[in-house]
Scaffold this motif. Structure first.
Motif, PDB file in Angstrom:
ATOM      1  N   GLU A 213       0.824  -1.198   0.000  1.00 38.77           N
ATOM      2  CA  GLU A 213       0.000   0.000   0.000  1.00 38.77           C
ATOM      3  C   GLU A 213       0.862   1.252   0.000  1.00 38.77           C
ATOM      4  N   SER A 214       0.391   2.264  -0.705  1.00 40.32           N
ATOM      5  CA  SER A 214       1.057   3.557  -0.718  1.00 40.32           C
ATOM      6  C   SER A 214      -0.010   4.632  -0.599  1.00 40.32           C
ATOM      7  N   GLY A 215       0.083   5.410   0.455  1.00 44.12           N
ATOM      8  CA  GLY A 215      -0.925   6.449   0.658  1.00 44.12           C
ATOM      9  C   GLY A 215      -2.311   5.891   0.848  1.00 44.12           C
ATOM     10  N   GLY A 216      -2.402   4.695   1.441  1.00 43.01           N
ATOM     11  CA  GLY A 216      -3.698   4.087   1.685  1.00 43.01           C
ATOM     12  C   GLY A 216      -4.290   3.383   0.484  1.00 43.01           C
ATOM     13  N   GLU A 217      -3.581   3.350  -0.633  1.00 43.68           N
ATOM     14  CA  GLU A 217      -4.077   2.679  -1.829  1.00 43.68           C
ATOM     15  C   GLU A 217      -3.131   1.564  -2.243  1.00 43.68           C
ATOM     16  N   ASP A 218      -3.666   0.547  -2.923  1.00 42.12           N
ATOM     17  CA  ASP A 218      -2.839  -0.546  -3.410  1.00 42.12           C
ATOM     18  C   ASP A 218      -1.804  -0.012  -4.396  1.00 42.12           C
ATOM     19  N   ALA A 219      -0.575  -0.507  -4.276  1.00 42.40           N
ATOM     20  CA  ALA A 219       0.505  -0.048  -5.159  1.00 42.40           C
ATOM     21  C   ALA A 219       1.436  -1.213  -5.466  1.00 42.40           C
ATOM     22  N   THR A 220       2.016  -1.182  -6.662  1.00 44.59           N
ATOM     23  CA  THR A 220       2.980  -2.202  -7.060  1.00 44.59           C
ATOM     24  C   THR A 220       4.249  -1.526  -7.566  1.00 44.59           C
ATOM     25  N   LEU A 221       5.345  -1.831  -6.901  1.00 45.19           N
ATOM     26  CA  LEU A 221       6.649  -1.311  -7.299  1.00 45.19           C
ATOM     27  C   LEU A 221       7.363  -2.395  -8.107  1.00 45.19           C
ATOM     28  N   THR A 222       7.789  -2.051  -9.309  1.00 46.44           N
ATOM     29  CA  THR A 222       8.481  -3.012 -10.170  1.00 46.44           C
ATOM     30  C   THR A 222       9.860  -2.479 -10.508  1.00 46.44           C
ATOM     31  N   LEU A 223      10.890  -3.273 -10.166  1.00 46.61           N
ATOM     32  CA  LEU A 223      12.272  -2.881 -10.434  1.00 46.61           C
ATOM     33  C   LEU A 223      12.952  -3.916 -11.321  1.00 46.61           C
ATOM     34  N   ASP A 224      13.513  -3.471 -12.436  1.00 46.53           N
ATOM     35  CA  ASP A 224      14.361  -4.321 -13.256  1.00 46.53           C
ATOM     36  C   ASP A 224      15.802  -4.016 -12.881  1.00 46.53           C
ATOM     37  N   VAL A 225      16.543  -5.063 -12.556  1.00 45.32           N
ATOM     38  CA  VAL A 225      17.900  -4.920 -12.044  1.00 45.32           C
ATOM     39  C   VAL A 225      18.857  -5.727 -12.905  1.00 45.32           C
ATOM     40  N   ALA A 226      20.013  -5.146 -13.229  1.00 43.89           N
ATOM     41  CA  ALA A 226      21.003  -5.850 -14.037  1.00 43.89           C
ATOM     42  C   ALA A 226      22.399  -5.521 -13.536  1.00 43.89           C
ATOM     43  N   ALA A 227      23.298  -6.516 -13.644  1.00 42.66           N
ATOM     44  CA  ALA A 227      24.707  -6.313 -13.312  1.00 42.66           C
ATOM     45  C   ALA A 227      25.547  -7.045 -14.343  1.00 42.66           C
ATOM     46  N   VAL A 228      26.595  -6.383 -14.825  1.00 41.42           N
ATOM     47  CA  VAL A 228      27.496  -6.973 -15.818  1.00 41.42           C
ATOM     48  C   VAL A 228      28.930  -6.781 -15.346  1.00 41.42           C
ATOM     49  N   ARG A 229      29.698  -7.877 -15.332  1.00 40.18           N
ATOM     50  CA  ARG A 229      31.103  -7.808 -14.921  1.00 40.18           C
ATOM     51  C   ARG A 229      32.016  -7.709 -16.138  1.00 40.18           C
ATOM     52  N   VAL A 230      33.008  -6.831 -16.060  1.00 37.00           N
ATOM     53  CA  VAL A 230      34.069  -6.723 -17.064  1.00 37.00           C
ATOM     54  C   VAL A 230      35.374  -6.753 -16.286  1.00 37.00           C
ATOM     55  N   GLY A 231      36.012  -7.905 -16.215  1.00 38.92           N
ATOM     56  CA  GLY A 231      37.179  -8.058 -15.362  1.00 38.92           C
ATOM     57  C   GLY A 231      36.785  -7.872 -13.913  1.00 38.92           C
ATOM     58  N   ASN A 232      37.495  -7.007 -13.176  1.00 37.87           N
ATOM     59  CA  ASN A 232      37.150  -6.711 -11.790  1.00 37.87           C
ATOM     60  C   ASN A 232      36.298  -5.453 -11.672  1.00 37.87           C
ATOM     61  N   ASN A 233      35.718  -5.040 -12.782  1.00 34.68           N
ATOM     62  CA  ASN A 233      34.839  -3.868 -12.816  1.00 34.68           C
ATOM     63  C   ASN A 233      33.427  -4.334 -13.161  1.00 34.68           C
ATOM     64  N   ALA A 234      32.463  -3.480 -12.914  1.00 32.93           N
ATOM     65  CA  ALA A 234      31.091  -3.872 -13.219  1.00 32.93           C
ATOM     66  C   ALA A 234      30.202  -2.653 -13.418  1.00 32.93           C
TER      67      ALA A 234
END
Length: 278
Positions: A213-234
């Motif tokens: 709920e957000s502010g007394g109303e139904d709410a849906t939070l959607t997060l797309d998450v990505a991680a990519v490694r390049v050597g010891n960096n990302a």
């Protein structure tokens, strides 16, 4: 398996129509990022995201602070009407739906799995999905309506980004659905695997959906998450909000952002963004 509510979202600053929105994950540049702390993407086979054993993708140099800044994407790289914001604004994004106590009874292996799911929610809130960078790092934020996109480039010289990617890979099984509770309110969290372009040395993608709920109303939070490694960096990308699906923008950021990072590490100037080419 049914689950009961648990811990979620953080408080997003500034003007968001419904109140709580997504705070994208990434570490602040040059300091601690203090955040005091299912939707329609088809799960993809875990094998597709295993490390790419190719010596040609190994970095040729150490990532510097200026190099990290140069490797950041621009709004032109992700198109779709995103607008870049000031770094100080992006560093302070927080979404309250990510805050809560994970219900241990939801898990077959109880404490072990619950700890991983709590770590996921904490890392999304604290902008450190792969842990705190041990070297240079830079971030950039973008907005589009009620959605946010946070993009980070970082070096992990004294830590192992692959270990964090391996942890991410098991989350769709361990944290497929669970509940969080905050101030007596229950939230349902779902975590699924998502596909990413075949770039970098290794990569992982997730979609995290929080219903409450957000502010007394139904709410849906959607997060797309990505991680990519390049050597010891990302690079890490977190995008979404109450408006939902931002997977296409995440794919674009990953595709072009990985090449920018590789160019910087090789001592080259990154190619111009698509929108900058006349």
């Amino acid at each position: 398996m049914t689950r009961r509510p648990t811990r979620l979202v953080r408080v997003l600053s500034s003007a968001l129509a419904a109140g709580t929105l997504v705070a994208t994950a990434a570490c602040s540049s040059g300091g601690d990022s203090d955040g005091s702390r299912s939707s329609g993407v088809t799960a993809s086979p875990a094998a597709r995201k295993q490390p790419t054993l190719s010596p040609t993708t190994s970095p040729a140099s150490t990532l510097t602070e200026s190099g990290a800044q140069t490797a950041l994407i621009t709004a032109a790289d992700i198109e779709d009407g995103w607008t870049q914001v000031k770094d100080t604004e992006a560093e302070n994004w927080h979404d309250s739906l990510l805050i809560g106590t994970v219900d241990v009874s939801d898990f077959l292996t109880a404490k072990a799995d619950a700890a991983d799911c709590r770590r996921l929610m904490d890392s999304l809130f604290d902008d450190d999905l792969l842990g705190k960078p041990s070297g240079a790092n830079a971030l950039r934020g973008f907005t589009q309506g009620d959605s946010r996109l946070l993009y980070q480039v970082a070096a992990y010289d004294r830590t192992d980004p692959q270990g964090a990617l391996n942890w991410m890979a098991k989350l769709p099984d361990e944290c497929d659905q669970f509940t969080m509770t905050e101030n007596g309110e229950q939230r349902t969290v779902q975590v699924i695997d998502t596909s990413l372009p075949d770039v970098g040395d290794a990569r992982e993608g997730l979609r995290v959906t929080v219903k409450g709920e957000s502010g007394g109303e139904d709410a849906t939070l959607t997060l797309d998450v990505a991680a990519v490694r390049v050597g010891n960096n990302a690079i890490t990308v977190t995008a979404g909000g109450l408006d939902g699906d931002e997977h296409d923008s995440v794919e674009q950021a990953v595709q072009l952002g990985t090449q920018r990072l590789k160019d910087v590490l090789a001592g080259k100037s990154p190619a111009a963004s698509p929108g900058e080419i006349e």
